[in-house]
Design a protein around this motif. Structure first.
Motif, short mmCIF file in Angstrom:
data_model
loop_
_atom_site.label_atom_id
_atom_site.label_comp_id
_atom_site.label_asym_id
_atom_site.label_seq_id
_atom_site.Cartn_x
_atom_site.Cartn_y
_atom_site.Cartn_z
N LEU A 237 -29.88 59.35 -6.76
CA LEU A 237 -31.28 59.20 -7.15
C LEU A 237 -31.93 58.03 -6.42
O LEU A 237 -33.08 58.12 -5.98
N PHE A 238 -31.22 56.91 -6.30
CA PHE A 238 -31.74 55.79 -5.51
C PHE A 238 -31.97 56.21 -4.07
O PHE A 238 -32.97 55.84 -3.43
N PHE A 239 -31.04 56.99 -3.54
CA PHE A 239 -31.10 57.43 -2.15
C PHE A 239 -32.31 58.33 -1.93
O PHE A 239 -33.08 58.16 -0.97
N MET A 240 -32.50 59.30 -2.83
CA MET A 240 -33.65 60.20 -2.72
C MET A 240 -34.96 59.46 -2.92
O MET A 240 -35.96 59.74 -2.25
N ALA A 241 -34.96 58.49 -3.85
CA ALA A 241 -36.18 57.73 -4.10
C ALA A 241 -36.60 56.94 -2.87
O ALA A 241 -37.79 56.84 -2.56
N GLU A 242 -35.63 56.36 -2.16
CA GLU A 242 -35.97 55.58 -0.97
C GLU A 242 -36.67 56.45 0.08
O GLU A 242 -37.70 56.06 0.64
N ALA A 244 -38.23 59.27 -0.53
CA ALA A 244 -39.50 59.72 -1.09
C ALA A 244 -40.57 58.65 -0.94
O ALA A 244 -41.71 58.95 -0.58
N TYR A 245 -40.21 57.38 -1.19
CA TYR A 245 -41.18 56.30 -1.02
C TYR A 245 -41.57 56.15 0.46
O TYR A 245 -42.71 55.80 0.77
N MET A 246 -40.64 56.41 1.36
CA MET A 246 -40.99 56.41 2.80
C MET A 246 -42.07 57.45 3.09
O MET A 246 -43.04 57.18 3.80
N VAL A 247 -41.89 58.65 2.55
CA VAL A 247 -42.87 59.72 2.77
C VAL A 247 -44.21 59.35 2.15
O VAL A 247 -45.27 59.60 2.73
N VAL A 248 -44.18 58.70 0.97
CA VAL A 248 -45.43 58.33 0.29
C VAL A 248 -46.21 57.33 1.14
O VAL A 248 -47.42 57.50 1.38
N VAL A 249 -45.56 56.25 1.60
CA VAL A 249 -46.30 55.22 2.36
C VAL A 249 -46.81 55.78 3.68
O VAL A 249 -47.92 55.44 4.12
N CYS A 250 -46.02 56.65 4.31
CA CYS A 250 -46.48 57.26 5.57
C CYS A 250 -47.63 58.23 5.32
O CYS A 250 -48.55 58.33 6.14
N SER A 251 -47.60 58.94 4.19
CA SER A 251 -48.69 59.85 3.84
C SER A 251 -49.98 59.07 3.56
O SER A 251 -51.06 59.45 4.02
N VAL A 252 -49.85 57.98 2.80
CA VAL A 252 -51.03 57.16 2.51
C VAL A 252 -51.58 56.54 3.79
O VAL A 252 -52.80 56.48 3.99
N CYS A 253 -50.70 56.09 4.66
CA CYS A 253 -51.14 55.53 5.94
C CYS A 253 -51.87 56.58 6.77
O CYS A 253 -52.88 56.29 7.43
N THR A 254 -51.39 57.81 6.73
CA THR A 254 -52.04 58.91 7.45
C THR A 254 -53.46 59.15 6.92
O THR A 254 -54.40 59.35 7.69
#
Length: 323
Positions: A237-242, A244-254
């Motif tokens: 779960l920690f691994f998937m969360a990391e 997922a948070y990468m995708v979130v910050v890159c999506s917001v940056c986009t």
């Protein structure tokens, strides 16, 4: 009224199911790409045995994690110990909801979408603190302390960079920020906010604990940081969360700086994914190119450089709008 509520509830349920599938698929794809990318940078093949070119390796690793036994360390607070990975992963589902992946691909339209993302992203820091403290492991506790100090530090310049974009657009709605940008690169916010883009991107590395800022997981001196005692799906779960948070910050940056789903020829989700994955590949590239910094260097980068520059960028933006 009842029909409207039922329609909204159904839309939200469908969106959450799609987000869960999206998070799982992203984890599998990014793990494979990261291993292959690392292999090519280091002149080795990477995973190559399971499936064609090792394409099934992330799936097999996930099945292996699900099949392992769940162990609680002696003396640990079992409730908080197992609450931590859940608390790290579950808020991710809400973070994806206000992100507009296409003209009609938004899980939940919100006027304060950025505020929701920034607020619920803070739960990850609490989860990491619980993981280190509840495990009754001194290395886990040191890793948790590092994680909290790092997250608190890098949230500030990221927030200031986001505020500069909010000043320009006059809204915190991610869909409206996207529509205010044009289809061509010179019409995107990165042109008028290049410093804000750099600050946001560097802060994203710190917020997601990615190299060269992965000090909370310093294997050389802390074994594995806050998840030293975790195995099986606790670690998973920690691994998937990391990721997922990468995708979130890159999506917001986009959305904030790169025009979101807008593109030169035809607007759509394909432009959004192309821009988001370009940023994700940049994060992977940096991990396997630059060495890990020391913890004092990590904090100095923020307090001596990012924070003053973010403050200057915000004040300059406010002055520009006023004049």
């Amino acid at each position: 009224m009842t029909t409207f509520i039922n329609t909204q509830l159904l839309h939200l349920i469908i969106a959450l199911v799609a987000i869960m599938a999206w998070v799982g698929l992203n984890a599998l794809v990014l793990v494979y790409f990261e291993r292959k990318f690392a292999g090519h940078i280091q002149r080795r093949p990477g995973p190559f045995e399971v499936g064609p070119h090792g394409i099934l390796q992330p799936l097999i690793d996930g099945l292996k994690l699900m099949g392992k036994q769940l162990l609680t360390p002696d003396g640990a607070d079992s409730v908080l110990f197992w609450l931590a990975p859940v608390l790290s992963f579950v808020p991710v589902l809400l973070l994806f909801a206000p992100i507009p992946y296409g003209p009609v691909l938004t899980g939940m339209e919100m006027n304060l979408g950025i505020l929701l993302i920034l607020a619920f992203a803070g739960f990850n820091s609490l989860a990491l603190l619980l993981a280190g403290w509840a495990s009754k492991n001194k290395w886990g506790l040191l890793g948790a302390a590092r994680a909290v100090a790092q997250a608190v530090a890098y949230e500030i310049p990221m927030l200031l960079a986001v505020l500069a974009v909010a000043f320009i657009t006059g809204t915190l709605n991610l869909t409206e920020i996207t529509t205010m940008q044009g289809a061509w690169p010179w019409q995107w916010n990165i042109v008028i906010q290049p410093l804000g883009f750099i600050i946001f991107l560097v802060s994203a590395f710190g917020e997601t604990n990615r190299a060269p800022f992965d000090l909370p997981e310093g294997e050389s001196e802390l074994t594995a940081g806050f998840h030293t005692e975790y195995s099986s799906m606790g670690f998973g779960l920690f691994f998937m969360a990391e990721y997922a948070y990468m995708v979130v910050v890159c999506s917001v940056c986009t959305v904030l700086y790169l025009g979101g789903f807008k593109g030169p020829f035809l607007d759509g989700w394909w432009w959004f994914l192309a821009k988001t994955y370009a940023l994700l590949f940049l994060m992977i590239w940096v991990r396997w190119t630059y060495p890990r910094v020391r913890f004092d260097q990590l904090l100095n980068i923020n307090w001596k450089w990012l924070l003053p520059l973010a403050t200057f960028n915000l004040l300059a933006t406010a002055l520009f709008i006023k004049l």
